[in-house]
Design a protein around this motif. Structure first.
Motif, short mmCIF file in Angstrom:
data_model
loop_
_atom_site.label_atom_id
_atom_site.label_comp_id
_atom_site.label_asym_id
_atom_site.label_seq_id
_atom_site.Cartn_x
_atom_site.Cartn_y
_atom_site.Cartn_z
N ASP A 104 7.81 -10.72 -26.26
CA ASP A 104 8.91 -10.20 -25.43
C ASP A 104 8.66 -8.79 -24.90
O ASP A 104 9.51 -8.23 -24.21
CB ASP A 104 10.23 -10.26 -26.19
CG ASP A 104 10.25 -9.39 -27.44
OD1 ASP A 104 9.18 -8.88 -27.86
OD2 ASP A 104 11.34 -9.21 -28.01
N CYS A 119 7.55 -8.18 -16.11
CA CYS A 119 7.44 -9.47 -16.79
C CYS A 119 7.27 -9.24 -18.28
O CYS A 119 6.78 -8.19 -18.69
CB CYS A 119 6.22 -10.24 -16.31
SG CYS A 119 6.23 -10.73 -14.61
N THR A 120 7.62 -10.22 -19.05
CA THR A 120 7.27 -10.17 -20.47
C THR A 120 5.83 -10.65 -20.63
O THR A 120 5.28 -11.31 -19.74
CB THR A 120 8.19 -11.06 -21.32
OG1 THR A 120 7.98 -12.42 -20.93
CG2 THR A 120 9.65 -10.66 -21.18
N GLU A 122 4.98 -12.98 -22.54
CA GLU A 122 5.05 -14.44 -22.54
C GLU A 122 5.03 -15.01 -21.12
O GLU A 122 4.43 -16.04 -20.87
CB GLU A 122 6.28 -14.93 -23.29
CG GLU A 122 6.30 -16.43 -23.46
CD GLU A 122 7.38 -16.87 -24.41
OE1 GLU A 122 7.16 -17.91 -25.07
OE2 GLU A 122 8.43 -16.21 -24.52
N GLN A 123 5.67 -14.33 -20.19
CA GLN A 123 5.66 -14.79 -18.80
C GLN A 123 4.27 -14.66 -18.18
O GLN A 123 3.87 -15.50 -17.39
CB GLN A 123 6.68 -14.01 -17.97
CG GLN A 123 8.11 -14.35 -18.30
CD GLN A 123 9.09 -13.41 -17.64
OE1 GLN A 123 8.92 -12.18 -17.64
NE2 GLN A 123 10.14 -13.98 -17.07
N PRO A 126 1.63 -17.54 -20.75
CA PRO A 126 2.39 -18.61 -21.41
C PRO A 126 1.49 -19.46 -22.32
O PRO A 126 0.28 -19.56 -22.10
CB PRO A 126 2.92 -19.44 -20.25
CG PRO A 126 1.99 -19.18 -19.12
CD PRO A 126 1.48 -17.77 -19.31
#
Length: 136
Positions: A104, A119-120, A122-123, A126
């Motif tokens: 995050d 963006c995180t 994770e984004q 992915p």
């Protein structure tokens, strides 16, 4: 432009170090500033080499500075580069960040003539593979 005092400090640090990048081949100067769990800001720039594989991306340089300075975890990342398009970390650096940051954690990618992309991790990466998958 950055809105919070933290982002302003990160932007300033990334831009200061970007000015020192050694990029005689690509001429694409990148600066990165990391906020670490110890509250310190660590920065790095890209350092190219005539033997391309042995150069360092700015993210790798900043992470090395963090580790050398005693930081353990990345809590925020700010990347600056030329132009108007957001300058995002390359695939290898996304994985490097993954080693030291939670999914995050926000990564702000900024082409200094345009608007930043937030963006995180994770984004940006992915379905990633992280240290938690390896046996202890």
């Amino acid at each position: 432009m950055p809105n919070t005092p933290t982002d302003q400090a990160l932007f300033k640090a990334a831009e200061a170090v970007r000015a020192r990048a050694h990029a005689p081949y690509s001429r694409f100067h990148v600066g990165v500033a990391l906020l670490a769990d110890d509250g310190e800001i660590y920065s790095g720039c890209n350092v190219e080499n005539a033997a391309y594989p042995v150069g360092n991306c700015a993210e790798a340089s900043a992470i090395a500075a963090m580790v050398a300075g005693g930081g353990k975890r990345i809590t925020r990342v700010y990347v600056t580069g030329p132009g108007s398009a957001p300058v995002t970390p390359c695939g290898g650096c996304r994985q490097r960040i993954r080693e030291f940051a939670d999914l995050d954690v926000q990564i702000i990618s900024h082409g200094v003539d345009g608007e930043p992309l937030i963006c995180t991790l994770e984004q940006l990466l992915p379905h990633s593979f992280g240290p938690e998958y390896l046996p202890k």
